[in-house]
Design a protein around this motif. Sequence first.
Motif, PDB file in Angstrom:
ATOM      1  N   GLY A  57       6.710  11.225   9.733  1.00  0.00           N
ATOM      2  CA  GLY A  57       5.375  11.471   9.187  1.00  0.00           C
ATOM      3  C   GLY A  57       5.338  11.327   7.674  1.00  0.00           C
ATOM      4  O   GLY A  57       4.396  10.751   7.120  1.00  0.00           O
ATOM      5  N   VAL A  58       6.359  11.820   6.985  1.00  0.00           N
ATOM      6  CA  VAL A  58       6.411  11.696   5.517  1.00  0.00           C
ATOM      7  C   VAL A  58       6.548  10.230   5.109  1.00  0.00           C
ATOM      8  O   VAL A  58       5.883   9.776   4.173  1.00  0.00           O
ATOM      9  N   VAL A  59       7.397   9.477   5.810  1.00  0.00           N
ATOM     10  CA  VAL A  59       7.559   8.053   5.493  1.00  0.00           C
ATOM     11  C   VAL A  59       6.240   7.313   5.709  1.00  0.00           C
ATOM     12  O   VAL A  59       5.832   6.486   4.875  1.00  0.00           O
ATOM     13  N   LEU A  60       5.562   7.604   6.807  1.00  0.00           N
ATOM     14  CA  LEU A  60       4.269   6.959   7.074  1.00  0.00           C
ATOM     15  C   LEU A  60       3.240   7.353   6.015  1.00  0.00           C
ATOM     16  O   LEU A  60       2.449   6.517   5.570  1.00  0.00           O
ATOM     17  N   ALA A  61       3.251   8.610   5.588  1.00  0.00           N
ATOM     18  CA  ALA A  61       2.318   9.069   4.557  1.00  0.00           C
ATOM     19  C   ALA A  61       2.563   8.348   3.241  1.00  0.00           C
ATOM     20  O   ALA A  61       1.622   7.899   2.576  1.00  0.00           O
ATOM     21  N   ILE A  62       3.821   8.230   2.854  1.00  0.00           N
ATOM     22  CA  ILE A  62       4.145   7.548   1.592  1.00  0.00           C
ATOM     23  C   ILE A  62       3.761   6.077   1.669  1.00  0.00           C
ATOM     24  O   ILE A  62       3.120   5.542   0.751  1.00  0.00           O
ATOM     25  N   ALA A  63       4.119   5.416   2.761  1.00  0.00           N
ATOM     26  CA  ALA A  63       3.792   3.994   2.911  1.00  0.00           C
ATOM     27  C   ALA A  63       2.278   3.781   2.916  1.00  0.00           C
ATOM     28  O   ALA A  63       1.763   2.886   2.235  1.00  0.00           O
ATOM     29  N   GLY A  64       1.559   4.600   3.664  1.00  0.00           N
ATOM     30  CA  GLY A  64       0.102   4.456   3.737  1.00  0.00           C
ATOM     31  C   GLY A  64      -0.579   4.790   2.422  1.00  0.00           C
ATOM     32  O   GLY A  64      -1.502   4.094   1.995  1.00  0.00           O
ATOM     33  N   GLY A  65      -0.142   5.860   1.766  1.00  0.00           N
ATOM     34  CA  GLY A  65      -0.733   6.235   0.480  1.00  0.00           C
ATOM     35  C   GLY A  65      -0.527   5.178  -0.582  1.00  0.00           C
ATOM     36  O   GLY A  65      -1.443   4.844  -1.335  1.00  0.00           O
ATOM     37  N   LEU A  66       0.682   4.627  -0.643  1.00  0.00           N
ATOM     38  CA  LEU A  66       0.949   3.558  -1.618  1.00  0.00           C
ATOM     39  C   LEU A  66       0.148   2.299  -1.305  1.00  0.00           C
ATOM     40  O   LEU A  66      -0.354   1.637  -2.213  1.00  0.00           O
ATOM     41  N   LEU A  67       0.014   1.982  -0.020  1.00  0.00           N
ATOM     42  CA  LEU A  67      -0.765   0.802   0.371  1.00  0.00           C
ATOM     43  C   LEU A  67      -2.230   0.953  -0.015  1.00  0.00           C
ATOM     44  O   LEU A  67      -2.835   0.033  -0.576  1.00  0.00           O
ATOM     45  N   VAL A  68      -2.804   2.122   0.262  1.00  0.00           N
ATOM     46  CA  VAL A  68      -4.211   2.362  -0.092  1.00  0.00           C
ATOM     47  C   VAL A  68      -4.387   2.310  -1.607  1.00  0.00           C
ATOM     48  O   VAL A  68      -5.320   1.692  -2.118  1.00  0.00           O
ATOM     49  N   PHE A  69      -3.476   2.935  -2.343  1.00  0.00           N
ATOM     50  CA  PHE A  69      -3.565   2.922  -3.802  1.00  0.00           C
ATOM     51  C   PHE A  69      -3.488   1.495  -4.330  1.00  0.00           C
ATOM     52  O   PHE A  69      -4.267   1.097  -5.201  1.00  0.00           O
ATOM     53  N   TRP A  70      -2.570   0.702  -3.782  1.00  0.00           N
ATOM     54  CA  TRP A  70      -2.410  -0.680  -4.229  1.00  0.00           C
ATOM     55  C   TRP A  70      -3.636  -1.530  -3.874  1.00  0.00           C
ATOM     56  O   TRP A  70      -4.098  -2.330  -4.688  1.00  0.00           O
ATOM     57  N   LEU A  71      -4.176  -1.362  -2.660  1.00  0.00           N
ATOM     58  CA  LEU A  71      -5.360  -2.134  -2.269  1.00  0.00           C
ATOM     59  C   LEU A  71      -6.565  -1.799  -3.149  1.00  0.00           C
ATOM     60  O   LEU A  71      -7.307  -2.693  -3.557  1.00  0.00           O
ATOM     61  N   PHE A  72      -6.761  -0.520  -3.431  1.00  0.00           N
ATOM     62  CA  PHE A  72      -7.880  -0.140  -4.286  1.00  0.00           C
ATOM     63  C   PHE A  72      -7.668  -0.616  -5.715  1.00  0.00           C
ATOM     64  O   PHE A  72      -8.623  -0.919  -6.422  1.00  0.00           O
ATOM     65  N   ASP A  73      -6.428  -0.674  -6.146  1.00  0.00           N
ATOM     66  CA  ASP A  73      -6.128  -1.193  -7.477  1.00  0.00           C
ATOM     67  C   ASP A  73      -6.453  -2.685  -7.550  1.00  0.00           C
ATOM     68  O   ASP A  73      -6.945  -3.170  -8.566  1.00  0.00           O
ATOM     69  N   ALA A  74      -6.192  -3.411  -6.469  1.00  0.00           N
ATOM     70  CA  ALA A  74      -6.471  -4.845  -6.440  1.00  0.00           C
ATOM     71  C   ALA A  74      -7.959  -5.131  -6.582  1.00  0.00           C
ATOM     72  O   ALA A  74      -8.352  -6.184  -7.082  1.00  0.00           O
TER      73      ALA A  74
END
Length: 119
Positions: A57-74
Amino acid sequence: MSWFRVLKGSVLTVGIAVLCFLPPIVHLVTGPLSPLIGGYFAGSRFGLNGDESAIVGVVLAIAGGLLVFWLFDAFSVALVARVFFAAFGALFLGVLGGVAAWVGGRNSTQRQDASGTGA
């Protein structure tokens, strides 16, 4: 705790979660359910216990949070919105994925115990 099982479960959960977003139109249903689908499948496949499921769950949270942050940054979204949606996405994905992995692992262990093939 087997770190190799945790690694395989984490990779499988993240992979299934990403694959659930790909099909057009179907992703409207499978997208929000993707951490549940991936977590349950990985938990039942690898027989994850509570500690291992929490790490998944922590790995999925980190991966998903970073992906969302990166997509919104784009898309040049404001920093406050990026942080908010990344935190919400991480919490959503991590909790659903970890709980589903725990339920899947528990069901897998109970099935093995009932059939007499458990360790």
